[in-house]
Design a protein around this motif. Structure first.
Motif, mmCIF file in Angstrom:
data_model
loop_
_atom_site.group_PDB
_atom_site.id
_atom_site.type_symbol
_atom_site.label_atom_id
_atom_site.label_comp_id
_atom_site.label_asym_id
_atom_site.label_seq_id
_atom_site.Cartn_x
_atom_site.Cartn_y
_atom_site.Cartn_z
ATOM 1 N N UNK A 1 0.853 -1.186 0.000
ATOM 2 C CA UNK A 1 0.000 0.000 0.000
ATOM 3 C C UNK A 1 0.883 1.228 0.000
ATOM 4 N N UNK A 2 0.720 2.108 -0.954
ATOM 5 C CA UNK A 2 -0.105 1.982 -2.149
ATOM 6 C C UNK A 2 0.505 0.985 -3.136
ATOM 7 N N UNK A 3 -0.316 0.536 -4.093
ATOM 8 C CA UNK A 3 0.155 -0.457 -5.052
ATOM 9 C C UNK A 3 1.346 0.047 -5.875
ATOM 10 N N UNK A 4 2.213 -0.883 -6.247
ATOM 11 C CA UNK A 4 3.417 -0.554 -7.010
ATOM 12 C C UNK A 4 3.087 0.186 -8.305
ATOM 13 N N UNK A 5 2.041 -0.243 -8.982
ATOM 14 C CA UNK A 5 1.644 0.408 -10.245
ATOM 15 C C UNK A 5 1.313 1.883 -10.021
ATOM 16 N N UNK A 6 0.636 2.184 -8.928
ATOM 17 C CA UNK A 6 0.312 3.572 -8.590
ATOM 18 C C UNK A 6 1.585 4.359 -8.320
ATOM 19 N N UNK A 7 2.529 3.742 -7.606
ATOM 20 C CA UNK A 7 3.775 4.422 -7.264
ATOM 21 C C UNK A 7 4.633 4.716 -8.482
ATOM 22 N N UNK A 8 4.456 3.979 -9.564
ATOM 23 C CA UNK A 8 5.189 4.268 -10.790
ATOM 24 C C UNK A 8 4.852 5.656 -11.307
ATOM 25 N N UNK A 9 3.614 6.075 -11.107
ATOM 26 C CA UNK A 9 3.165 7.378 -11.579
ATOM 27 C C UNK A 9 3.252 8.458 -10.504
ATOM 28 N N UNK A 10 3.225 8.045 -9.252
ATOM 29 C CA UNK A 10 3.266 8.987 -8.133
ATOM 30 C C UNK A 10 4.209 8.469 -7.058
ATOM 31 N N UNK A 11 5.504 8.457 -7.322
ATOM 32 C CA UNK A 11 6.445 7.914 -6.340
ATOM 33 C C UNK A 11 6.428 8.660 -5.004
ATOM 34 N N UNK A 12 5.999 9.899 -5.041
ATOM 35 C CA UNK A 12 5.933 10.687 -3.801
ATOM 36 C C UNK A 12 4.832 10.193 -2.860
ATOM 37 N N UNK A 13 3.972 9.323 -3.341
ATOM 38 C CA UNK A 13 2.872 8.796 -2.526
ATOM 39 C C UNK A 13 3.303 7.616 -1.655
ATOM 40 N N UNK A 14 4.546 7.182 -1.780
ATOM 41 C CA UNK A 14 5.025 6.063 -0.954
ATOM 42 C C UNK A 14 4.840 6.421 0.514
ATOM 43 N N UNK A 15 4.277 5.500 1.269
ATOM 44 C CA UNK A 15 4.020 5.732 2.680
ATOM 45 C C UNK A 15 5.320 5.685 3.480
ATOM 46 N N UNK A 16 5.410 6.574 4.439
ATOM 47 C CA UNK A 16 6.544 6.533 5.358
ATOM 48 C C UNK A 16 6.285 5.439 6.394
ATOM 49 N N UNK A 17 7.320 5.077 7.119
ATOM 50 C CA UNK A 17 7.140 4.087 8.193
ATOM 51 C C UNK A 17 6.130 4.580 9.216
ATOM 52 N N UNK A 18 6.169 5.876 9.531
ATOM 53 C CA UNK A 18 5.211 6.439 10.492
ATOM 54 C C UNK A 18 3.781 6.327 9.972
ATOM 55 N N UNK A 19 3.584 6.566 8.675
ATOM 56 C CA UNK A 19 2.241 6.462 8.100
ATOM 57 C C UNK A 19 1.752 5.015 8.127
ATOM 58 N N UNK A 20 2.639 4.084 7.799
ATOM 59 C CA UNK A 20 2.271 2.665 7.850
ATOM 60 C C UNK A 20 1.910 2.274 9.280
#
Length: 66
Positions: A31-50
């Motif tokens: 989460x978020x899915x890898x395919x989504x992160x290809x287009x929006x790498x800035x959306x990767x969750x931080x450890x704190x968010x997870x």
């Protein structure tokens, strides 16, 4: 897909399954899915968010078990 605002409107069993599915996805780092992160790498969750999402899901799972 998870529509956060719809979660409380689901039947208790469906809420429980959804929360447990969420915990599995978080634990697997999907989460978020890898395919989504290809287009929006800035959306990767931080450890704190997870951790925040995991804590929320675990708390709700406990509530649903009551």
């Amino acid at each position: 897909k998870l529509m956060w605002d719809e979660l409380p409107t689901l039947a208790k069993a469906k809420q429980s399954k959804t929360v447990n599915d969420m915990l599995e996805v978080l634990a697997n780092g999907d989460m978020p899915p890898e395919k989504f992160l290809q287009f929006k790498p800035e959306a990767k969750l931080t450890d704190d968010e997870v951790n925040t999402l995991t804590d929320w899901a675990e708390a709700n799972a406990r509530k649903l078990m009551k």
